[in-house]
Design a protein around this motif. Structure first.
Motif, PDB file in Angstrom:
ATOM      1  N   GLY A 155      -3.038  15.479  91.110  1.00  0.00           N
ATOM      2  CA  GLY A 155      -2.302  14.882  89.998  1.00  0.00           C
ATOM      3  C   GLY A 155      -3.185  14.772  88.758  1.00  0.00           C
ATOM      4  N   PRO A 156      -2.580  14.354  87.661  1.00  0.00           N
ATOM      5  CA  PRO A 156      -3.366  14.260  86.430  1.00  0.00           C
ATOM      6  C   PRO A 156      -4.369  13.115  86.501  1.00  0.00           C
ATOM      7  CG  PRO A 156      -1.163  13.426  86.070  1.00  0.00           C
ATOM      8  CD  PRO A 156      -1.190  14.012  87.461  1.00  0.00           C
ATOM      9  N   GLN A 157      -5.531  13.340  85.969  1.00  0.00           N
ATOM     10  CA  GLN A 157      -6.565  12.316  85.925  1.00  0.00           C
ATOM     11  C   GLN A 157      -6.309  11.407  84.726  1.00  0.00           C
ATOM     12  OE1 GLN A 157      -8.932  11.972  88.212  1.00  0.00           O
ATOM     13  NE2 GLN A 157      -8.056  13.687  89.342  1.00  0.00           N
ATOM     14  N   PRO A 158      -6.572  10.115  84.836  1.00  0.00           N
ATOM     15  CA  PRO A 158      -6.364   9.222  83.697  1.00  0.00           C
ATOM     16  C   PRO A 158      -7.341   9.571  82.573  1.00  0.00           C
ATOM     17  CG  PRO A 158      -7.429   8.066  85.502  1.00  0.00           C
ATOM     18  CD  PRO A 158      -7.040   9.414  86.015  1.00  0.00           C
ATOM     19  N   ALA A 159      -6.828   9.598  81.376  1.00  0.00           N
ATOM     20  CA  ALA A 159      -7.656   9.938  80.215  1.00  0.00           C
ATOM     21  C   ALA A 159      -8.486   8.733  79.812  1.00  0.00           C
ATOM     22  CB  ALA A 159      -6.776  10.382  79.055  1.00  0.00           C
ATOM     23  N   ASN A 160      -9.727   8.971  79.520  1.00  0.00           N
ATOM     24  CA  ASN A 160     -10.630   7.918  79.070  1.00  0.00           C
ATOM     25  C   ASN A 160     -11.053   8.272  77.648  1.00  0.00           C
ATOM     26  OD1 ASN A 160     -12.354   5.858  78.794  1.00  0.00           O
ATOM     27  ND2 ASN A 160     -13.697   6.394  80.494  1.00  0.00           N
ATOM     28  N   ASP A 161     -10.410   7.659  76.663  1.00  0.00           N
ATOM     29  CA  ASP A 161     -10.657   8.003  75.270  1.00  0.00           C
ATOM     30  C   ASP A 161     -11.890   7.329  74.702  1.00  0.00           C
ATOM     31  OD1 ASP A 161      -8.432   9.613  75.280  1.00  0.00           O
ATOM     32  OD2 ASP A 161      -7.088   8.029  74.568  1.00  0.00           O
ATOM     33  N   ASP A 162     -12.462   6.390  75.416  1.00  0.00           N
ATOM     34  CA  ASP A 162     -13.634   5.674  74.922  1.00  0.00           C
ATOM     35  C   ASP A 162     -14.897   6.377  75.401  1.00  0.00           C
ATOM     36  OD1 ASP A 162     -15.285   3.845  73.800  1.00  0.00           O
ATOM     37  OD2 ASP A 162     -14.922   2.270  75.284  1.00  0.00           O
ATOM     38  N   PRO A 163     -15.613   7.125  74.511  1.00  0.00           N
ATOM     39  CA  PRO A 163     -16.786   7.871  74.953  1.00  0.00           C
ATOM     40  C   PRO A 163     -17.925   6.966  75.406  1.00  0.00           C
ATOM     41  CG  PRO A 163     -16.463   8.131  72.592  1.00  0.00           C
ATOM     42  CD  PRO A 163     -15.326   7.338  73.126  1.00  0.00           C
ATOM     43  N   ALA A 164     -17.952   5.719  74.940  1.00  0.00           N
ATOM     44  CA  ALA A 164     -19.023   4.812  75.356  1.00  0.00           C
ATOM     45  C   ALA A 164     -18.907   4.495  76.843  1.00  0.00           C
ATOM     46  CB  ALA A 164     -18.984   3.535  74.532  1.00  0.00           C
ATOM     47  N   GLN A 165     -17.725   4.539  77.377  1.00  0.00           N
ATOM     48  CA  GLN A 165     -17.525   4.267  78.784  1.00  0.00           C
ATOM     49  C   GLN A 165     -18.055   5.405  79.659  1.00  0.00           C
ATOM     50  OE1 GLN A 165     -16.465   1.413  79.992  1.00  0.00           O
ATOM     51  NE2 GLN A 165     -16.208   0.592  77.934  1.00  0.00           N
ATOM     52  N   GLU A 166     -18.157   6.605  79.110  1.00  0.00           N
ATOM     53  CA  GLU A 166     -18.618   7.753  79.876  1.00  0.00           C
ATOM     54  C   GLU A 166     -20.135   7.809  79.964  1.00  0.00           C
ATOM     55  OE1 GLU A 166     -16.930  11.283  78.315  1.00  0.00           O
ATOM     56  OE2 GLU A 166     -14.903  10.523  78.392  1.00  0.00           O
ATOM     57  N   GLY A 167     -20.835   7.018  79.204  1.00  0.00           N
ATOM     58  CA  GLY A 167     -22.284   7.019  79.270  1.00  0.00           C
ATOM     59  C   GLY A 167     -22.942   8.009  78.329  1.00  0.00           C
ATOM     60  N   LEU A 168     -22.182   8.601  77.419  1.00  0.00           N
ATOM     61  CA  LEU A 168     -22.764   9.556  76.487  1.00  0.00           C
ATOM     62  C   LEU A 168     -23.466   8.869  75.329  1.00  0.00           C
ATOM     63  CD1 LEU A 168     -19.886  12.175  76.273  1.00  0.00           C
ATOM     64  CD2 LEU A 168     -21.989  12.316  77.583  1.00  0.00           C
ATOM     65  N   PHE A 169     -23.023   7.705  74.972  1.00  0.00           N
ATOM     66  CA  PHE A 169     -23.581   6.996  73.833  1.00  0.00           C
ATOM     67  C   PHE A 169     -24.147   5.661  74.302  1.00  0.00           C
ATOM     68  CE2 PHE A 169     -20.198   9.685  72.223  1.00  0.00           C
ATOM     69  CZ  PHE A 169     -20.862  10.377  71.226  1.00  0.00           C
ATOM     70  N   VAL A 170     -25.237   5.261  73.663  1.00  0.00           N
ATOM     71  CA  VAL A 170     -25.851   3.976  73.992  1.00  0.00           C
ATOM     72  C   VAL A 170     -26.057   3.195  72.702  1.00  0.00           C
ATOM     73  CG1 VAL A 170     -27.006   4.798  76.079  1.00  0.00           C
ATOM     74  CG2 VAL A 170     -28.152   4.963  73.886  1.00  0.00           C
ATOM     75  N   GLU A 171     -26.288   1.937  72.856  1.00  0.00           N
ATOM     76  CA  GLU A 171     -26.534   1.090  71.687  1.00  0.00           C
ATOM     77  C   GLU A 171     -27.873   1.446  71.063  1.00  0.00           C
ATOM     78  OE1 GLU A 171     -24.416  -1.153  70.411  1.00  0.00           O
ATOM     79  OE2 GLU A 171     -22.976  -0.592  71.952  1.00  0.00           O
ATOM     80  N   ARG A 172     -28.023   1.163  69.788  1.00  0.00           N
ATOM     81  CA  ARG A 172     -29.232   1.510  69.047  1.00  0.00           C
ATOM     82  C   ARG A 172     -30.472   0.841  69.649  1.00  0.00           C
ATOM     83  NH1 ARG A 172     -29.903   2.933  63.160  1.00  0.00           N
ATOM     84  NH2 ARG A 172     -27.700   3.276  63.427  1.00  0.00           N
ATOM     85  N   GLU A 173     -30.351  -0.414  70.048  1.00  0.00           N
ATOM     86  CA  GLU A 173     -31.496  -1.122  70.609  1.00  0.00           C
ATOM     87  C   GLU A 173     -31.950  -0.487  71.922  1.00  0.00           C
ATOM     88  OE1 GLU A 173     -28.610  -2.785  69.764  1.00  0.00           O
ATOM     89  OE2 GLU A 173     -29.344  -3.494  67.825  1.00  0.00           O
ATOM     90  N   GLN A 174     -30.992  -0.090  72.751  1.00  0.00           N
ATOM     91  CA  GLN A 174     -31.331   0.537  74.019  1.00  0.00           C
ATOM     92  C   GLN A 174     -31.949   1.919  73.785  1.00  0.00           C
ATOM     93  OE1 GLN A 174     -28.010   1.120  76.615  1.00  0.00           O
ATOM     94  NE2 GLN A 174     -29.250   1.802  78.318  1.00  0.00           N
ATOM     95  N   ALA A 175     -31.423   2.651  72.837  1.00  0.00           N
ATOM     96  CA  ALA A 175     -31.960   3.980  72.545  1.00  0.00           C
ATOM     97  C   ALA A 175     -33.379   3.895  71.999  1.00  0.00           C
ATOM     98  CB  ALA A 175     -31.059   4.706  71.551  1.00  0.00           C
ATOM     99  N   SER A 176     -33.663   2.883  71.185  1.00  0.00           N
ATOM    100  CA  SER A 176     -35.000   2.788  70.609  1.00  0.00           C
ATOM    101  C   SER A 176     -36.041   2.435  71.658  1.00  0.00           C
ATOM    102  CB  SER A 176     -35.019   1.761  69.481  1.00  0.00           C
ATOM    103  OG  SER A 176     -34.783   0.475  69.986  1.00  0.00           O
ATOM    104  N   THR A 177     -35.638   1.797  72.748  1.00  0.00           N
ATOM    105  CA  THR A 177     -36.602   1.517  73.806  1.00  0.00           C
ATOM    106  C   THR A 177     -36.860   2.749  74.659  1.00  0.00           C
ATOM    107  OG1 THR A 177     -34.875   0.742  75.297  1.00  0.00           O
ATOM    108  CG2 THR A 177     -35.977  -0.913  73.931  1.00  0.00           C
ATOM    109  N   VAL A 178     -35.881   3.652  74.726  1.00  0.00           N
ATOM    110  CA  VAL A 178     -36.029   4.845  75.549  1.00  0.00           C
ATOM    111  C   VAL A 178     -36.719   5.972  74.777  1.00  0.00           C
ATOM    112  CG1 VAL A 178     -34.765   6.621  76.807  1.00  0.00           C
ATOM    113  CG2 VAL A 178     -34.028   4.251  76.926  1.00  0.00           C
ATOM    114  N   VAL A 179     -36.305   6.170  73.541  1.00  0.00           N
ATOM    115  CA  VAL A 179     -36.832   7.260  72.736  1.00  0.00           C
ATOM    116  C   VAL A 179     -37.982   6.749  71.886  1.00  0.00           C
ATOM    117  CG1 VAL A 179     -36.279   8.971  70.973  1.00  0.00           C
ATOM    118  CG2 VAL A 179     -34.571   8.342  72.664  1.00  0.00           C
TER     119      VAL A 179
END
Length: 97
Positions: free
Chosen positions: A24-48
């Motif tokens: 059957g059809p998979q539910p669409a997830n329109d929020d890219p932040a939920q997929e783990g592609l984007f992170v908050e600026r503070e979290q990114a600055s600690t990693v990068v």
């Protein structure tokens, strides 16, 4: 023999298509932040690790660049005329720290 191989491949394709249709059809997830592609600026600055500007190098780091550049006569000459940052970048690429 070729007919048998072709028949097996076609049956596998039909079974695969039928199993995908049953899911059957998979539910669409329109929020890219939920997929783990984007992170908050503070979290990114600690990693990068942020690159520093050339003026922020310590004396030890500049001396290390000088020692590398002194091994090459052309780089050493450019270091005397244009500066260590320009010479190192021209001959060895971006500064590693």
């Amino acid at each position: 023999m070729k007919t048998l191989v072709l028949l097996v491949l076609c049956s596998l394709a039909v079974i695969s298509a039928a199993s995908d249709a049953d899911a059957g059809p998979q539910p669409a997830n329109d929020d890219p932040a939920q997929e783990g592609l984007f992170v908050e600026r503070e979290q990114a600055s600690t990693v990068v690790r942020q690159k520093r500007a050339a003026g922020q190098l310590s004396l030890t780091q500049l001396e290390s660049l000088r020692e590398v550049c002194e091994a090459n006569l052309a780089c050493e000459h450019m270091m005397d005329t244009s500066g260590i940052i320009a010479a190192y970048t021209a001959y060895y690429g971006p500064i590693p720290y």
